[in-house]
Design a protein around this motif. Structure first.
Motif, short mmCIF file in Angstrom:
data_model
loop_
_atom_site.label_atom_id
_atom_site.label_comp_id
_atom_site.label_asym_id
_atom_site.label_seq_id
_atom_site.Cartn_x
_atom_site.Cartn_y
_atom_site.Cartn_z
N UNK A 1 10.56 -25.25 -26.49
CA UNK A 1 10.95 -25.38 -25.08
C UNK A 1 9.78 -25.88 -24.26
N UNK A 2 10.07 -26.74 -23.32
CA UNK A 2 9.09 -27.20 -22.34
C UNK A 2 9.54 -26.71 -20.97
N UNK A 3 8.73 -25.83 -20.36
CA UNK A 3 9.10 -25.21 -19.08
C UNK A 3 10.47 -24.54 -19.17
N UNK A 4 10.74 -23.90 -20.30
CA UNK A 4 11.99 -23.19 -20.47
C UNK A 4 13.18 -24.03 -20.86
N UNK A 5 13.01 -25.34 -20.94
CA UNK A 5 14.10 -26.25 -21.29
C UNK A 5 13.95 -26.65 -22.75
N UNK B 1 10.86 -35.69 -22.03
CA UNK B 1 10.88 -36.28 -20.70
C UNK B 1 11.92 -35.65 -19.81
N UNK B 2 13.10 -35.37 -20.36
CA UNK B 2 14.15 -34.72 -19.58
C UNK B 2 13.73 -33.32 -19.16
N UNK B 3 13.04 -32.60 -20.06
CA UNK B 3 12.58 -31.26 -19.73
C UNK B 3 11.52 -31.29 -18.64
N UNK B 4 10.62 -32.27 -18.72
CA UNK B 4 9.59 -32.41 -17.69
C UNK B 4 10.22 -32.75 -16.34
N UNK C 1 6.14 -37.79 -21.25
CA UNK C 1 6.47 -37.35 -22.61
C UNK C 1 5.42 -37.80 -23.61
N UNK C 2 4.81 -38.96 -23.36
CA UNK C 2 3.77 -39.46 -24.27
C UNK C 2 2.50 -38.64 -24.18
#
Length: 281
Positions: free
Chosen positions: A12-16, A74-77, A88-89
């Motif tokens: 998970x990135x930031x909970x996503x 990228x969507x999570x960010x 994302x990169x």
């Protein structure tokens, strides 16, 4: 980034969630996650996915999987509002010869397991058995199933999964040892019954089971457990039980049914069963 591998894969990135549903991208993410903040060479990823004879399309296909992972990151960010600070990169980096999954902050169930288990081992060394049992129990509670249970492991993931499972078994062995030293033998019987069935050639678990049975006044069952282990070892591996386990079996055999063993190593247990230093509670 939060990474969980002690069970099903969850990143998970930031909970996503950034964990893909397709098997091959999941396999790529699993290998990157187990080696977080380290470069994973393209050759290693390729061997993991396709073995030693990858198809000609392996390199572009791997790049497609990385692109899919970056889309999820990228969507999570974007959901977290962090896309202006990082791309994302920046999280899944292309580096010379490979890729690197970067995690500056976040949690890792593997690292937390290692931290808690290490504290438990130190407590065992210091003979602080209540603290050891507590720490090791907390470490084992992080496991929700077999490591990466939902991932088809290849030639590189498989040994890492085996290493994690061995670490889990070592922590379990020491937690049971701590509980035995605290006189919790009756409470361990149900758990040990399952474990000796699951690991039929594991001598230390068998020794712990024999000890718990003997201290509970079930000497005959303790001797039967030894005989089952010996039969399995001889039939499957062509080996006899180790000398400490044989000594424990003989000590239980000659002891009175009222005698209980003090906790300790297999060798220590054998001596204390014969001497009858501690009586069953």
């Amino acid at each position: 980034m939060d990474i969980d591998v002690l069970g099903t894969l969850a990143v998970r990135e930031h909970g996503v969630s950034v964990t893909p549903s397709a098997p091959k991208p999941r396999q790529v993410l699993a290998l990157l996650a187990l080696n977080v903040n380290q470069v994973v060479p393209v050759s290693v990823l390729t061997e993991e996915l396709w073995g030693v004879q990858p198809p000609r399309s392996a390199r572009p296909t791997l790049q497609t999987y990385v692109l899919q992972l970056r889309e999820l990151i990228g969507a999570a960010l974007a959901c977290s509002g962090d896309s202006e600070q990082r791309s994302a990169k920046d999280v899944l980096m292309t580096v010379p010869g490979g890729y690197l999954l970067r995690s500056v902050e976040g949690t890792s169930d593997v690292k937390e397991f290692e931290r808690l288990a290490g504290a438990g081992y130190r407590a065992m060394d210091g003979e602080d058995y209540p603290e050891a049992a507590r720490r090791l129990r907390d470490a084992l509670a992080l496991w929700t199933g077999s490591a990466l249970a939902d991932i088809q492991a290849g030639v590189h993931l498989e040994p890492q999964i085996k290493r994690l499972e061995e670490s889990r078994l070592c922590a379990l062995d020491q937690r049971i040892e701590a509980d035995l030293r605290l006189g919790r033998h009756r409470g361990l019987l149900a758990e040990l019954t399952v474990l000796v069935s699951r690991y039929p050639t594991h001598e230390n678990l068998c020794g712990q089971y024999m000890l718990a049975l003997h201290r509970s006044g079930r000497r005959g069952e303790a001797l039967s457990a030894y005989q089952r282990l010996r039969t399995t070892l001889v039939r499957t591996l062509g080996l006899e039980p180790s000398a400490p386990l044989v000594k424990l079996q003989r000590a239980i055999l000659v002891s009175g049914p009222e005698t209980a063993a003090a906790p300790g190593t297999l060798a220590e247990r054998a001596g204390t069963v014969a001497a009858g230093l501690t009586r069953a509670g």
